[in-house]
Motif scaffolding. Structure first.
Motif, short mmCIF file in Angstrom:
data_model
loop_
_atom_site.label_atom_id
_atom_site.label_comp_id
_atom_site.label_asym_id
_atom_site.label_seq_id
_atom_site.Cartn_x
_atom_site.Cartn_y
_atom_site.Cartn_z
N GLN A 167 17.02 -4.29 95.18
CA GLN A 167 17.76 -3.33 94.29
C GLN A 167 18.47 -2.28 95.18
N ALA A 168 17.79 -1.91 96.29
CA ALA A 168 18.59 -0.87 97.04
C ALA A 168 19.75 -1.44 97.63
N ARG A 169 19.71 -2.75 98.11
CA ARG A 169 20.92 -3.20 98.74
C ARG A 169 21.96 -3.51 97.58
N THR A 170 21.80 -3.69 96.18
CA THR A 170 22.55 -3.82 95.21
C THR A 170 23.18 -2.68 94.91
N ASN A 171 22.40 -1.46 94.90
CA ASN A 171 22.91 -0.30 94.71
C ASN A 171 24.00 0.24 95.51
N ARG A 172 23.71 -0.17 96.91
CA ARG A 172 24.73 0.23 97.77
C ARG A 172 26.05 -0.46 97.87
N GLN A 173 25.80 -1.70 97.32
CA GLN A 173 27.01 -2.47 97.09
C GLN A 173 27.77 -2.08 95.76
N LEU A 174 27.14 -1.42 94.83
CA LEU A 174 27.81 -1.03 93.64
C LEU A 174 28.41 0.32 94.00
N GLU A 175 27.98 0.93 94.73
CA GLU A 175 28.44 2.18 95.21
C GLU A 175 29.69 2.27 95.97
N LEU A 176 29.51 1.01 96.68
CA LEU A 176 30.86 0.66 97.60
C LEU A 176 31.96 0.23 96.48
N SER A 177 31.62 -0.60 95.55
CA SER A 177 32.59 -1.19 94.56
C SER A 177 33.22 -0.22 93.92
N ASN A 178 32.36 0.92 93.68
CA ASN A 178 32.81 2.17 92.83
C ASN A 178 34.15 2.91 93.68
N MET A 179 33.56 2.96 94.86
CA MET A 179 34.60 3.88 95.83
C MET A 179 35.96 3.11 95.79
N ILE A 180 35.92 1.69 96.02
CA ILE A 180 37.17 1.01 96.14
C ILE A 180 37.91 0.93 94.91
N ALA A 181 37.31 0.86 93.92
CA ALA A 181 37.78 1.04 92.57
C ALA A 181 38.65 2.76 92.55
N TYR A 182 37.83 3.24 92.93
CA TYR A 182 38.54 4.78 92.85
C TYR A 182 39.86 5.02 93.81
N ALA A 183 39.45 4.25 94.98
CA ALA A 183 40.80 4.44 95.91
C ALA A 183 41.91 3.60 95.38
N GLN A 184 41.47 2.41 94.56
CA GLN A 184 42.68 1.77 93.96
C GLN A 184 43.27 2.36 92.62
N LEU A 185 42.53 3.22 92.05
CA LEU A 185 43.04 4.03 91.03
C LEU A 185 43.82 5.02 91.30
N ARG A 186 43.47 5.82 92.64
CA ARG A 186 44.35 6.83 92.77
C ARG A 186 45.70 6.30 93.50
N ARG A 187 45.57 5.13 94.05
CA ARG A 187 46.93 4.52 94.72
C ARG A 187 47.81 4.02 93.41
N ALA A 188 47.09 3.61 92.27
CA ALA A 188 47.90 3.22 91.03
C ALA A 188 48.56 4.46 90.22
N ARG A 189 47.68 5.60 90.35
CA ARG A 189 48.39 6.55 89.71
C ARG A 189 49.37 7.67 90.87
N ARG A 190 49.87 6.42 91.96
CA ARG A 190 50.76 7.20 92.74
C ARG A 190 50.30 8.56 93.37
N ARG A 191 49.00 8.66 93.60
CA ARG A 191 48.58 9.88 94.06
C ARG A 191 47.71 9.41 95.24
N PRO A 192 47.98 9.11 96.22
CA PRO A 192 47.43 8.24 97.25
C PRO A 192 46.61 9.42 98.16
N SER A 193 45.45 9.17 98.58
CA SER A 193 44.64 10.11 99.33
C SER A 193 44.37 9.23 100.38
N LEU A 194 44.70 9.76 101.78
CA LEU A 194 44.36 9.20 103.08
C LEU A 194 42.87 9.36 103.29
N ASP A 195 42.33 10.46 102.86
CA ASP A 195 40.82 10.78 103.19
C ASP A 195 39.99 9.81 102.54
N VAL A 196 40.22 9.56 101.27
CA VAL A 196 39.69 8.48 100.15
C VAL A 196 39.73 6.96 101.02
#
Length: 99
Positions: free
Chosen positions: A42-71
């Protein structure tokens, strides 16, 4: 969770050290080990879920044309730690900074 996990591991080791071997302790040890295995997965699954959420957030920022190099850098670092085989492909070389 981590405290309970560590306590359960310590209890199993102490039972082995003391040589306590009854049917009840063997059954309890088996159940505890199974529970700990589920908790670790479950801990490994939670880490993977957190990572997928971060990737989705980065894609959302890019899609909104507000890229963030830090993200994007944070996502790259987390991807490289979660998937070491990607590390060389997505992380910049330290040598490139000095060029």
């Amino acid at each position: 969770m981590n405290k309970h996990y560590d306590n359960a591991i310590a209890a199993l080791r102490e039972t082995d050290r003391l040589g306590i071997s009854t049917e009840a302790t063997a059954m309890a040890a088996m159940q505890t080990q199974a529970t700990l295995a589920v908790a670790a997965e479950q801990a490994r699954t939670n880490r993977q879920l957190e990572l997928s959420n971060m990737i989705a957030y980065a894609q959302l920022r890019r899609a909104r044309r507000r890229p963030s190099l830090d993200v994007e850098e944070l996502v790259d670092v987390r991807m490289a730690s979660a998937f070491p085989e990607l590390g060389e492909a997505i992380l910049p070389d330290d040598d490139e900074d000095g060029i």
